[in-house]
Structures are given as structure tokens and as C-alpha cells.
Design a protein around this motif. Structure first.
Motif, mmCIF file in Angstrom:
data_model
loop_
_atom_site.group_PDB
_atom_site.id
_atom_site.type_symbol
_atom_site.label_atom_id
_atom_site.label_comp_id
_atom_site.label_asym_id
_atom_site.label_seq_id
_atom_site.Cartn_x
_atom_site.Cartn_y
_atom_site.Cartn_z
ATOM 1 N N ASN A 53 0.830 -1.201 0.000
ATOM 2 C CA ASN A 53 0.000 0.000 0.000
ATOM 3 C C ASN A 53 0.868 1.257 0.000
ATOM 4 O O ASN A 53 1.975 1.273 0.560
ATOM 5 C CB ASN A 53 -0.932 -0.004 1.206
ATOM 6 N N LEU A 54 0.350 2.317 -0.609
ATOM 7 C CA LEU A 54 1.092 3.558 -0.791
ATOM 8 C C LEU A 54 0.542 4.667 0.090
ATOM 9 O O LEU A 54 -0.677 4.841 0.194
ATOM 10 C CB LEU A 54 1.027 4.010 -2.255
ATOM 11 N N SER A 55 1.451 5.417 0.695
ATOM 12 C CA SER A 55 1.089 6.601 1.482
ATOM 13 C C SER A 55 1.910 7.772 0.968
ATOM 14 O O SER A 55 3.149 7.721 0.983
ATOM 15 C CB SER A 55 1.364 6.391 2.978
ATOM 16 N N ARG A 56 1.226 8.833 0.519
ATOM 17 C CA ARG A 56 1.952 9.961 -0.073
ATOM 18 C C ARG A 56 2.730 10.720 0.995
ATOM 19 O O ARG A 56 2.205 11.063 2.051
ATOM 20 C CB ARG A 56 0.989 10.912 -0.790
ATOM 21 N N LEU A 57 4.012 10.991 0.677
ATOM 22 C CA LEU A 57 4.898 11.695 1.605
ATOM 23 C C LEU A 57 5.104 13.150 1.229
ATOM 24 O O LEU A 57 5.267 14.005 2.100
ATOM 25 C CB LEU A 57 6.259 10.987 1.654
ATOM 26 N N GLY A 58 5.154 13.439 -0.060
ATOM 27 C CA GLY A 58 5.423 14.813 -0.478
ATOM 28 C C GLY A 58 5.386 14.946 -1.986
ATOM 29 O O GLY A 58 5.316 13.963 -2.727
#
Length: 409
Positions: free
Chosen positions: A334-339
Motif C-alpha cells: 500500500n502507498l502513502s503519499r509523503l510529499g
């Protein structure tokens, strides 16, 4: 003040040693060579070009080598890939239906070797895995298809010949030469058509991207030109390069798949959708795809390219319309946006250096340049490389890289 001859010789020798030391240090600091194809070039033949950049290991600065750019060997180069031994670069020229093999020198220079024609028409993407090169063609071959009466795309498979195999040809050829395309015995032709089961005769599957997972499965994404619905095809690969459709494919996905990538372990597959502005994520199970719990994941406007770092900790997406990169952490797929980080105008390709897994670069189509960043392995942030962006030829389209000091001819 005037020096006598012995002192002059001593001074010259010292200066020469200093210069040699400086040149040696500069050479040592080059960690990778990055190859950026550009669609347009000056001159009567309108051939494309390949810009060659050296990446400085300390600053990440991208600087063209002195003999760059090089002719791409054809018109409108749109994709490229590196041989498994990093000794050769394959450049796909769309308007000539060709793939040009270049030997890579230890100094990053390119030396044209051979040219082959793709099985279909208008090649647009390529992927190398094992000893095979997989090329995605917009249309199947003539007379089945033509631009005036288009039909669905296809995949061609070329064996990458070993030194012994290439030397046995008449006349002998260099290693990494592309052999005769693999035959699809079910249709007695050198390609695998991408056909939508049950679709109307007028429906054309327009392919957009291809990748080969390390697990050995080949995935090609695209959309139905009539319904504007997206699909992904899946194939297993034989030891001879033949493709076998995986049961259950094609799988419906979004509306306009634009880019595709898998992680280094071959466990996860990611497909961007340039209309819905999302990334679809899947777990790969024996070639079959299972949607990740958090999928789809939001992107910026018109995501056009995606890459994962070698550790599988981070994914990076080039948002073409927003002219930026979105960085994501990866956890159980799963992907979590950092910047988000600004690039040149309209990034259409993205890569990460194969040596240190530290420097990220984008080819910016309308910016006519290449943006460089340093990836922080701890938090996933990106820092602009020194003097970024770097000027390239007109309309850069694709990126590929090799390790400096790797296996070269």
C-alpha cells in the motif's frame, strides 16, 4: 620572475600530476550514466537524439559528457532499455518501427551496432528481463493492421544473444545482439495480439505500457478506444521467451492506464491512470492480480510514469500536467503519499540510479530538460541535485541508466 629550465620542468610535472589527479577524481565521482532520448533533432533527417549524462556521486549533478548527444538511429525515439549486463542500450524509434542496439563504452559513449524492425507498427514501450527483450507495438503487423485502419496492439519478443550465440551468426555479431523474434505458434507469427474477448469488431485495444515482474510475468496495460475502459493483460514466460496468457486476463482497470511498474521482488504491481489521477495497486499471486486494500491511491494530474526504488520502500510518480513528482512510502504494497516536488515542464519519464539507489531523474518533454533529485533513504524526501534541471535536446521522452564501472564492452 623567470624560472630556469629544471624548475620549469618540475612545475610542469607537478601541474600534470595535479591535472591527472583531478581527472581521475572526476572519473571516480561519476556513479552512473543516464541516457535520455529526445524526439526531435536538428538536421535534414529529423532523427532523434540520445543525451548522455554523468551523475556525480557526491552532489547528484547531471552533466552531459563532452560528445553528447548521439543520433538515436531513427525517428521519434520513445523508449529505451539496458541489456542485463549493462553493456548495451536498446533505443526504440517509433516512426521507423525499429530498435537500435548501442554498445556502451566505459566512458558512457554510445556506439551503434545493429538495427532490427519490430514485429508490429509504431513501437511505444520496451522491457528487458532475463535474456529477452519485450516490445509493445501500437498495432499488429501489416497487412492485418495499418494506421488508416487500426486494430489492437501486440507484443513482440526478441532473444538477447550471448557472446557465443552472436559469434555463431553469419557474419558474426557482437554480444547482446537481438536475435530473430520468438514465434507465437498459435498464430504462426512473431507477435502476441492483445485482443479484448467479446469486444465489438470496431473496438481497438490501444496499448500504453509494459513491464516484466521479477517473478517472470509480463503485463501490458492500455485501453479500449471505443469504450475508453482500461485493461491489463497478463502472460507467463517460457524459457524460450514464448508468452502464455494467464487465465482471467485481461482485467478491467480504470479508464486510461498510462504507466506500469512492479517492485524488485515481483510481489506488487502498480498501474497509473492518467484520466482518473490514481495508482491501482495489486499483489501478484502466481501471475494473478489481487487488488490491494487501499487501492486506488491518489496522484497529481495526469500521472505518466512510475518507478520504485530498489529497496521497495518508496514509489515515485511523475505527474505530467502538474509538472511534479509525488513520493510514496510503501508498506505491504500500500502507498502513502509523503510529499510532492517540482520538476521541469511536463515530465513523461522517471528513473532512479542503479548504483546507489539514491538519485532520481525525470525527462521533461516541454521543458526540454532533465530534473535531478537526491532521495533521502530515511524519510523519502527529495532534494534538488546541483544545477538541476539540466538542458537536453528537444522533447525528451525516456530515461535509462547504467552503473559506471559496470560490465562494458
Amino acid at each position: 620572475m623567470k624560472f630556469n629550465k629544471p624548475i620549469q620542468l618540475l612545475a610542469i610535472s607537478a601541474a600534470s600530476l595535479l591535472a591527472a589527479s583531478f581527472l581521475s577524481a572526476c572519473s571516480t565521482l561519476t556513479v552512473d550514466f543516464v541516457y535520455v532520448t529526445s524526439a526531435k533533432a536538428a538536421g535534414p533527417n529529423n532523427y532523434g537524439e540520445v543525451n548522455v549524462f554523468e551523475i556525480n556521486s557526491e552532489s547528484g549533478r547531471m552533466r552531459q559528457i563532452v560528445t553528447s548527444p548521439f543520433p538515436s538511429g531513427g525517428r521519434n525515439p520513445v523508449a529505451e532499455a539496458v541489456s542485463p549486463d549493462e553493456a548495451d542500450l536498446y533505443v526504440v524509434n517509433r516512426d521507423d518501427n525499429s530498435i537500435v542496439q548501442f554498445a556502451i563504452g566505459s566512458d558512457g559513449k554510445l556506439y551503434p551496432q545493429n538495427t532490427v524492425n519490430t514485429p508490429g507498427i509504431f513501437p511505444l514501450a520496451v522491457s528487458v528481463a532475463g535474456n529477452f527483450l519485450y516490445v509493445l507495438d501500437t498495432y499488429q503487423p501489416l497487412p492485418t493492421c495499418n494506421p488508416a485502419s487500426p486494430c489492437s496492439g501486440s507484443i513482440g519478443v526478441f532473444p538477447i544473444l550471448s557472446t557465443a550465440q552472436a559469434a555463431a551468426l553469419t557474419p558474426p555479431q557482437p554480444a547482446d545482439t537481438l536475435g530473430t523474434p520468438v514465434v507465437n505458434t498459435s498464430i504462426s507469427a512473431s507477435y502476441w495480439p492483445l485482443l479484448l474477448s467479446g469486444a465489438a469488431a470496431s473496438d481497438v485495444f490501444v496499448p500504453t505500457a509494459i513491464t516484466v515482474a521479477s517473478s517472470g510475468s509480463v503485463y501490458a496495460a492500455g485501453y479500449d478506444s471505443t469504450t475508453n475502459l482500461g485493461y491489463v493483460f497478463g502472460f507467463t514466460t517460457g524459457s524460450d521467451g514464448t508468452l502464455t496468457a494467464i487465465p482471467g486476463f485481461p482485467v478491467a482497470i480504470g479508464t486510461r492506464p498510462s504507466a506500469i511498474a512492479s517492485d524488485a521482488t515481483g510481489s506488487y504491481l502498480y498501474i497509473t491512470d492518467s484520466t482518473q489521477n490514481v495508482i491501482y495497486g495489486f499483489q501478484i499471486n502466481g501471475g494473478a492480480l489481487t487488488a490491494l486494500t487501499g487501492s486506488p491511491f491518489a496522484t497529481g494530474a495526469q500521472p505518466g510514469a512510475i518507478v520504485l526504488d530498489a529497496t521497495g520502500k518508496y514509489a515515485m510518480v511523475a505527474n505530467t500536467q502538474d509538472s511534479n513528482i509525488s513520493v510514496y512510502s510503501v508498506s505491504a504494497g500500500n502507498l502513502s503519499r509523503l510529499g510532492t516536488y517540482t520538476t521541469g515542464t511536463q515530465p513523461v519519464a522517471i528513473g532512479i540510479d542503479p548504483s546507489l539507489n539514491q538519485y532520481v531523474y525525470t525527462a521533461n518533454f516541454l521543458g526540454n530538460n532533465v530534473s535531478g533529485f537526491q532521495l533521502n533513504a530515511t524519510d523519502g524526501s527529495l532534494l534538488n541535485s546541483q544545477f538541476s534541471p539540466s538542458t537536453a535536446s528537444a522533447n525528451p521522452t525516456a530515461v535509462a541508466a547504467v552503473t559506471h564501472g559496470g560490465t562494458k564492452k
